[in-house]
Scaffold this active site. Structure first.
Site, PDB file in Angstrom:
ATOM      1  N   ASP A 121      52.974  46.245  70.532  1.00  0.00           N
ATOM      2  CA  ASP A 121      54.334  46.605  70.101  1.00  0.00           C
ATOM      3  C   ASP A 121      55.369  45.851  70.942  1.00  0.00           C
ATOM      4  O   ASP A 121      55.395  45.982  72.162  1.00  0.00           O
ATOM      5  CB  ASP A 121      54.561  48.113  70.276  1.00  0.00           C
ATOM      6  CG  ASP A 121      53.674  48.952  69.369  1.00  0.00           C
ATOM      7  OD1 ASP A 121      53.771  48.803  68.145  1.00  0.00           O
ATOM      8  OD2 ASP A 121      52.881  49.757  69.892  1.00  0.00           O
ATOM      9  N   ASP A 173      50.073  42.581  74.868  1.00  0.00           N
ATOM     10  CA  ASP A 173      50.545  43.891  74.433  1.00  0.00           C
ATOM     11  C   ASP A 173      50.830  43.750  72.935  1.00  0.00           C
ATOM     12  O   ASP A 173      51.005  42.628  72.441  1.00  0.00           O
ATOM     13  CB  ASP A 173      51.811  44.247  75.222  1.00  0.00           C
ATOM     14  CG  ASP A 173      52.478  45.488  74.700  1.00  0.00           C
ATOM     15  OD1 ASP A 173      51.784  46.506  74.554  1.00  0.00           O
ATOM     16  OD2 ASP A 173      53.699  45.436  74.425  1.00  0.00           O
TER      17      ASP A 173
HETATM   18  C1  BG6 Z   1      53.314  51.449  72.834  1.00  0.00           C
HETATM   19  C2  BG6 Z   1      54.768  51.558  72.433  1.00  0.00           C
HETATM   20  O1  BG6 Z   1      52.814  50.199  72.478  1.00  0.00           O
HETATM   21  O2  BG6 Z   1      52.543  52.458  72.196  1.00  0.00           O
HETATM   22  C3  BG6 Z   1      55.277  52.965  72.741  1.00  0.00           C
HETATM   23  O3  BG6 Z   1      55.548  50.608  73.144  1.00  0.00           O
HETATM   24  C4  BG6 Z   1      54.388  53.997  72.049  1.00  0.00           C
HETATM   25  O4  BG6 Z   1      56.615  53.096  72.315  1.00  0.00           O
HETATM   26  C5  BG6 Z   1      52.940  53.788  72.497  1.00  0.00           C
HETATM   27  O5  BG6 Z   1      54.810  55.325  72.397  1.00  0.00           O
HETATM   28  C6  BG6 Z   1      51.978  54.768  71.839  1.00  0.00           C
HETATM   29  O6  BG6 Z   1      51.922  54.501  70.476  1.00  0.00           O
HETATM   30  P1  BG6 Z   1      51.165  55.384  69.395  1.00  0.00           P
HETATM   31  O7  BG6 Z   1      51.124  54.462  68.201  1.00  0.00           O
HETATM   32  O8  BG6 Z   1      49.801  55.692  69.931  1.00  0.00           O
HETATM   33  O9  BG6 Z   1      51.967  56.618  69.172  1.00  0.00           O
HETATM   34 MG    MG Z   2      55.251  46.703  74.176  1.00  0.00          MG
END
Ligand code: BG6
Ligand code: MG
Length: 215
Positions: A10, A8
């Site tokens: 984030d 993963d």
């Molecule tokens: C995930 C995060 O990796 O990505 C979430 O943990 C986030 O918090 C999701 O909402 C979507 O991210 P993005 O960058 O497409 O808005």
């Molecule tokens: Mg994550």
């Protein structure tokens, strides 16, 4: 024996929590919707539009689909500005670079499996855009975690069966997704208390490549 590791992004590779929080806080304050760090925790691993729906639980009026799209864009534009100005290789989480190098040296394939549509931007910003053998993210899926789609596509792009893949996750929804896809899971950070995981660690500096691949 593990032949591929799917990370993963984030909360596993890089810490973007604070920037996501600031982006959603900006949107919520603009709309006069109550939002705090506790609610922000519930957005971990959840897609952008599903995150908006969670924040909207505190809204005092209904919003149309078009208005919701506009609010998600408002947050994302603010967030992208923060990514461009604040995110750097210094935000790569402890132990990550060593684990990635160790896996490569051991001949294990590595991939990203992230819900984020900003994955390409983030990888570039932290200097890891040429590091992974495959990148599966929010731009190539129709079902978000806890659906296993993002990880199944990553495994396919690595040319591996799910059973020989290990997923590294920091979110409950991600652990559920990996198990639903018949993969092993290393749970880190906020997910480190998850009893369903095959391995747990506070962060990637607390785990060895041998522990990861001998599952
Ligand atoms: C995930 C995060 O990796 O990505 C979430 O943990 C986030 O918090 C999701 O909402 C979507 O991210 P993005 O960058 O497409 O808005
Ligand atoms: Mg994550």
């Amino acid at each position: 024996m593990i032949k591929g590791v799917i990370f993963d992004l984030d909360g596993v590779i890089v810490s973007t929590d604070e920037l996501h929080y600031q982006g959603w806080k900006y949107m919520a304050d603009t709309e006069g919707i109550y939002f705090d760090r506790e609610i922000n925790e519930r957005l971990r691993g959840v897609s952008r539009m599903e995150s908006l729906e969670i924040i909207m639980e505190k809204a005092e009026k209904p919003y149309t689909a078009e208005q919701k799209e506009a609010l998600a864009t408002l947050k994302n534009d603010f967030y992208k500005e923060l990514l461009a100005t604040k995110l750097s290789p210094a935000d790569i989480l402890p132990g990550v670079n060593d684990v990635l190098a160790g896996l490569k040296a051991a001949g294990v394939k590595i991939a990203i499996g992230s819900s984020s549509k900003n994955t390409p931007t983030i990888l570039k910003q932290i200097g890891l855009d040429k590091t992974f053998d495959a990148v599966s993210d929010g731009n190539n899926i129709t079902n978000s975690k806890p659906d296993p789609e993002v990880f199944l596509i990553a495994a396919e792009w690595l040319g591996l069966q799910p059973e020989v893949c290990l997923v590294v996750e920091d979110a409950e929804a991600g652990v559920t997704a990996a198990l639903a896809g018949n993969m092993k899971v290393l749970a880190v950070g906020s997910a480190a208390t998850d009893k369903r995981a095959n391995l747990v660690a506070a962060d990637m500096s607390m785990i060895t490549v041998e522990q990861m691949i001998n599952l």
